[in-house]
Design a protein around this motif. Structure first.
Motif, PDB file in Angstrom:
ATOM      1  N   LEU A  29      -6.397 -10.618  -3.229  1.00 42.54           N
ATOM      2  CA  LEU A  29      -7.571  -9.855  -3.663  1.00 42.54           C
ATOM      3  C   LEU A  29      -7.280  -9.069  -4.935  1.00 42.54           C
ATOM      4  N   ALA A  30      -6.028  -8.600  -5.041  1.00 39.93           N
ATOM      5  CA  ALA A  30      -5.673  -7.781  -6.209  1.00 39.93           C
ATOM      6  C   ALA A  30      -5.960  -8.528  -7.511  1.00 39.93           C
ATOM      7  N   THR A  31      -5.851  -9.857  -7.474  1.00 37.16           N
ATOM      8  CA  THR A  31      -6.077 -10.618  -8.709  1.00 37.16           C
ATOM      9  C   THR A  31      -7.562 -10.622  -9.105  1.00 37.16           C
ATOM     10  N   LEU A  32      -8.424 -10.187  -8.176  1.00 38.44           N
ATOM     11  CA  LEU A  32      -9.859 -10.190  -8.479  1.00 38.44           C
ATOM     12  C   LEU A  32     -10.327  -8.854  -9.072  1.00 38.44           C
ATOM     13  N   ALA A  33      -9.414  -7.858  -9.049  1.00 38.93           N
ATOM     14  CA  ALA A  33      -9.820  -6.503  -9.444  1.00 38.93           C
ATOM     15  C   ALA A  33     -10.332  -6.450 -10.886  1.00 38.93           C
ATOM     16  N   GLU A  34      -9.652  -7.140 -11.765  1.00 43.74           N
ATOM     17  CA  GLU A  34     -10.021  -7.062 -13.179  1.00 43.74           C
ATOM     18  C   GLU A  34     -11.462  -7.551 -13.393  1.00 43.74           C
ATOM     19  N   GLY A  35     -11.796  -8.651 -12.718  1.00 46.28           N
ATOM     20  CA  GLY A  35     -13.160  -9.195 -12.823  1.00 46.28           C
ATOM     21  C   GLY A  35     -14.189  -8.195 -12.313  1.00 46.28           C
ATOM     22  N   MET A  36     -13.835  -7.474 -11.243  1.00 49.96           N
ATOM     23  CA  MET A  36     -14.775  -6.496 -10.667  1.00 49.96           C
ATOM     24  C   MET A  36     -15.064  -5.379 -11.676  1.00 49.96           C
ATOM     25  N   VAL A  37     -14.003  -4.896 -12.318  1.00 52.47           N
ATOM     26  CA  VAL A  37     -14.167  -3.808 -13.284  1.00 52.47           C
ATOM     27  C   VAL A  37     -14.920  -4.330 -14.516  1.00 52.47           C
ATOM     28  N   ASP A  38     -14.624  -5.553 -14.886  1.00 52.00           N
ATOM     29  CA  ASP A  38     -15.254  -6.138 -16.058  1.00 52.00           C
ATOM     30  C   ASP A  38     -16.780  -6.248 -15.890  1.00 52.00           C
ATOM     31  N   VAL A  39     -17.230  -6.773 -14.748  1.00 52.97           N
ATOM     32  CA  VAL A  39     -18.687  -6.901 -14.584  1.00 52.97           C
ATOM     33  C   VAL A  39     -19.339  -5.529 -14.424  1.00 52.97           C
ATOM     34  N   THR A  40     -18.602  -4.563 -13.886  1.00 55.47           N
ATOM     35  CA  THR A  40     -19.152  -3.198 -13.830  1.00 55.47           C
ATOM     36  C   THR A  40     -19.338  -2.674 -15.249  1.00 55.47           C
ATOM     37  N   GLY A  41     -18.360  -2.963 -16.102  1.00 56.37           N
ATOM     38  CA  GLY A  41     -18.459  -2.550 -17.511  1.00 56.37           C
ATOM     39  C   GLY A  41     -19.690  -3.148 -18.178  1.00 56.37           C
ATOM     40  N   GLN A  42     -19.982  -4.401 -17.842  1.00 54.81           N
ATOM     41  CA  GLN A  42     -21.170  -5.029 -18.441  1.00 54.81           C
ATOM     42  C   GLN A  42     -22.446  -4.307 -18.000  1.00 54.81           C
ATOM     43  N   GLN A  89     -12.628 -10.947  16.913  1.00 52.99           N
ATOM     44  CA  GLN A  89     -12.274 -12.105  16.083  1.00 52.99           C
ATOM     45  C   GLN A  89     -13.288 -12.372  14.970  1.00 52.99           C
ATOM     46  N   ARG A  90     -14.548 -11.899  15.128  1.00 52.15           N
ATOM     47  CA  ARG A  90     -15.540 -12.134  14.080  1.00 52.15           C
ATOM     48  C   ARG A  90     -15.620 -10.961  13.096  1.00 52.15           C
ATOM     49  N   LEU A  91     -14.601 -10.120  13.092  1.00 51.61           N
ATOM     50  CA  LEU A  91     -14.546  -9.023  12.123  1.00 51.61           C
ATOM     51  C   LEU A  91     -14.801  -9.566  10.721  1.00 51.61           C
ATOM     52  N   CYS A  92     -15.537  -8.803   9.929  1.00 50.43           N
ATOM     53  CA  CYS A  92     -15.853  -9.216   8.555  1.00 50.43           C
ATOM     54  C   CYS A  92     -14.585  -9.616   7.795  1.00 50.43           C
ATOM     55  N   ILE A  93     -14.598 -10.814   7.252  1.00 48.62           N
ATOM     56  CA  ILE A  93     -13.409 -11.267   6.519  1.00 48.62           C
ATOM     57  C   ILE A  93     -13.318 -10.571   5.160  1.00 48.62           C
ATOM     58  N   GLY A  94     -14.467 -10.025   4.720  1.00 45.88           N
ATOM     59  CA  GLY A  94     -14.504  -9.425   3.374  1.00 45.88           C
ATOM     60  C   GLY A  94     -14.334  -7.921   3.386  1.00 45.88           C
ATOM     61  N   ASN A  95     -13.833  -7.319   4.490  1.00 51.09           N
ATOM     62  CA  ASN A  95     -13.824  -5.841   4.526  1.00 51.09           C
ATOM     63  C   ASN A  95     -12.902  -5.231   3.464  1.00 51.09           C
ATOM     64  N   ALA A  96     -11.723  -5.829   3.273  1.00 55.35           N
ATOM     65  CA  ALA A  96     -10.819  -5.272   2.248  1.00 55.35           C
ATOM     66  C   ALA A  96     -11.394  -5.537   0.849  1.00 55.35           C
ATOM     67  N   PHE A  97     -12.018  -6.687   0.680  1.00 54.34           N
ATOM     68  CA  PHE A  97     -12.694  -7.012  -0.582  1.00 54.34           C
ATOM     69  C   PHE A  97     -13.726  -5.927  -0.894  1.00 54.34           C
ATOM     70  N   ALA A  98     -14.562  -5.596   0.118  1.00 61.52           N
ATOM     71  CA  ALA A  98     -15.650  -4.648  -0.093  1.00 61.52           C
ATOM     72  C   ALA A  98     -15.116  -3.248  -0.424  1.00 61.52           C
ATOM     73  N   LEU A  99     -14.067  -2.819   0.288  1.00 65.48           N
ATOM     74  CA  LEU A  99     -13.530  -1.469   0.039  1.00 65.48           C
ATOM     75  C   LEU A  99     -12.923  -1.385  -1.354  1.00 65.48           C
ATOM     76  N   MET A 100     -12.235  -2.457  -1.737  1.00 67.94           N
ATOM     77  CA  MET A 100     -11.626  -2.471  -3.072  1.00 67.94           C
ATOM     78  C   MET A 100     -12.715  -2.483  -4.153  1.00 67.94           C
ATOM     79  N   GLU A 101     -13.703  -3.336  -3.938  1.00 68.45           N
ATOM     80  CA  GLU A 101     -14.799  -3.455  -4.907  1.00 68.45           C
ATOM     81  C   GLU A 101     -15.516  -2.110  -5.057  1.00 68.45           C
ATOM     82  N   ALA A 102     -15.833  -1.487  -3.924  1.00 69.57           N
ATOM     83  CA  ALA A 102     -16.588  -0.237  -3.975  1.00 69.57           C
ATOM     84  C   ALA A 102     -15.790   0.846  -4.701  1.00 69.57           C
ATOM     85  N   THR A 103     -14.493   0.910  -4.418  1.00 70.87           N
ATOM     86  CA  THR A 103     -13.677   1.961  -5.035  1.00 70.87           C
ATOM     87  C   THR A 103     -13.578   1.738  -6.549  1.00 70.87           C
ATOM     88  N   LEU A 104     -13.385   0.493  -6.950  1.00 68.68           N
ATOM     89  CA  LEU A 104     -13.270   0.208  -8.388  1.00 68.68           C
ATOM     90  C   LEU A 104     -14.595   0.479  -9.111  1.00 68.68           C
TER      91      LEU A 104
END
Ligand code: HEM
Length: 466
Positions: A116-129, A401-416
């Motif tokens: 997920l860490a490799t996706l951080a830059e893209g998240m910040v970039d689209v926020t910048g846009q 077992q059906r816990l959201c697979i994207g929970n860490a993605f979402a927390l990272m995205e929201a914080t960034l």
């Protein structure tokens, strides 16, 4: 052994003699569930018409029973799955049994922290846009922050899936996906009372068109990637590369299509609604906002955030977690018993007429678990406090077992996103405009969230894309 109680003995509102609580369920569900639990406890039964029993659960023990201890006795309701299947196919959200298990095993590595860490830059970039666009917006004209967050999270997930090598395409998928989302909401809330798919109403025809647009784009992306015409360090690349440890199999094009659609849909509206609520709450709590700004200043100064900063932006993450407590996007989700069960001494028949709902909204405002529950207090999520809370007193991402697979993605995205926006703007509430929740499939702010943008006057040293 105490005798098992029958379903009909579970307490709950009487409602209308014939319709039960079906009208209130449609008109004012939050009030209905809140009142029912206040009056009848953590386990309540609501009649939906003459034959359907809706059980609403709002305690950690009951929820753990259904999601973890006896998860094999409960599936996602088939009517709900039918409504999303055209769009999501057999993706992770809408599949069950061994197929789901295999897909989950295949998908899990794509959501590991390092990946997920490799996706951080893209998240910040689209926020910048987005912020570059905000800069030319008048400070006196309200901007709908809910729509902005929808657009932003759609762009984030598009970038995460397909990176930039298909520039413009993620946006086209996004536009079609926004239409698809409206239809999924409509279907989910029509409770079966809509013209069936084979009747060519304008709405059904539009739905077919959106589905074929999405299929055409996504299959084309997959084909070009397979042929080596495009490259990307993105989720599509990891999904394509992943092999089943036991069988060595990889995903077929159809599976890739289904999972891509699933991540697009499951990954954007939920995060967007939570972010919108967060901006609203911050505008109402200047003390919290000041602390958040102080954290951003200390940790980042004027540089843009990266994945390495996340452990130090702890207060921002807590703000998002506390927002998810007060306004869980998936405020209510459902299961259907597929095997008989005994739940809190009550016999639960395996019947399509029984709907078991996990009520995150009521659970997360339960005063026994959350003292002074209406108060917005991100310190509830400080490491010291979080440690002594019972498991399942919080359910924003589901559980078991059906816990959201994207929970860490979402927390990272929201914080960034929060850090990047706070560096550049202050979002103010529109005076005199009430903000109320509207519980559709997700818990949205009713009528959107118009706010005023105030660019920060400090030196513009953060470089954002023009
Ligand atoms: C704040 C944001 C989010 C919230 C509140 C949320 C909530 C949930 C909940 C409650 C479930 C479980 C539903 C059930 O058991 O019936 C779920 C499942 C799922 N979510 Fe999320 N989600 C969020 C973000 C994301 C993101 C960012 C992604 C992907 C990038 C994602 C992908 C999924 C998928 C694929 C599933 C199905 C998992 C499975 O059944 O194995 N979600 N989500």
């Amino acid at each position: 052994m105490p005798e098992e109680r029958r379903l009909g003995e579970v307490p709950g509102p009487r409602g209308h003699w014939f319709w039960g609580s079906i009208q209130e369920r449609r008109r004012e569900p939050l009030q209905l569930f809140t009142r029912a639990h206040q009056e009848h406890g953590d386990f309540v039964r609501l009649r939906m018409g003459p034959t359907i029993h809706l059980l609403s659960l709002a305690s950690p023990e009951l929820i753990k029973h259904v999601l973890v201890d006896h998860a094999d006795r409960y599936n996602k309701p088939p009517s709900f799955l039918r409504d999303v299947r055209d769009l999501l196919g057999n993706g992770l959200f809408s599949s069950e049994g061994d197929f789901w298990k295999r897909q989950r095993r295949l998908m899990q590595p794509s959501f590991h922290k390092e990946r997920l860490a490799t996706l951080a830059e893209g998240m910040v970039d689209v926020t910048g846009q987005m912020l570059a666009r905000w800069r030319s917006h008048s400070t006196s004209a309200p901007l709908d922050i809910f729509s902005e967050m929808m657009r932003l999270t759609l762009a984030v997930v598009g970038r995460a899936l397909f990176s930039t090598d298909v520039s413009g395409t993620a946006e086209r998928v996004g536009q079609a996906m926004a239409v698809a989302l409206e239809e999924v909401n409509y279907r989910g809330l029509s409770f079966g009372l809509r013209p069936p798919d084979f009747i060519p109403t304008a709405r059904n025809r539009a739905w077919r068109r959106v589905l074929s647009t999405l299929d055409a784009i996504v299959f084309d992306i997959i084909a070009r990637r397979r042929e080596g015409q495009t490259h990307g360090d993105d989720l599509l690349a990891t999904l394509m590369a992943t092999q089943d440890a036991d069988t060595g199999e990889r995903m077929t094009d159809q599976q890739l299509r289904d999972e891509t659609m699933t991540l697009f849909l499951a990954g954007h509206e939920t995060t967007a609604t939570a972010l919108a609520w967060m901006w609203h709450l911050l505008s109402q709590h200047p003390d919290v906002e000041a602390r958040a700004r102080a954290e951003v200043d200390t940790v980042l100064g004027d540089r843009l955030p990266t994945a390495d900063d996340l452990p130090h932006l702890r207060y921002l993450t807590q703000i998002f977690e506390e927002t998810l407590r007060l306004y869980p996007p998936a405020w209510l989700f459902a299961r259907q018993p597929v095997k008989e069960d005994v739940l809190a001494g009550v016999h639960i028949p395996a019947s399509p007429r029984v709907i078991v709902t996990l009520n995150a909204y009521v659970l997360q405002r339960n005063p026994k678990l959350w003292p002074d529950p209406e108060r917005f207090d991100p310190d509830r999520f400080s490491p010291e406090h979080a440690a002594d809370r019972p498991r399942f007193s919080l359910l924003p991402f589901g559980g078991g077992q059906r816990l959201c697979i994207g929970n860490a993605f979402a927390l990272m995205e929201a914080t960034l996103i929060t850090a990047t926006v706070l560096q550049r703007f202050q979002l103010r509430a529109l005076p005199g405009r009430p903000v109320e929740p509207e519980p559709l499939i997700t818990l949205r702010p009713k009528g959107g969230l118009p706010m005023l943008l105030e660019p920060l006057s400090r030196p513009a040293r953060v470089t954002l894309p023009a």
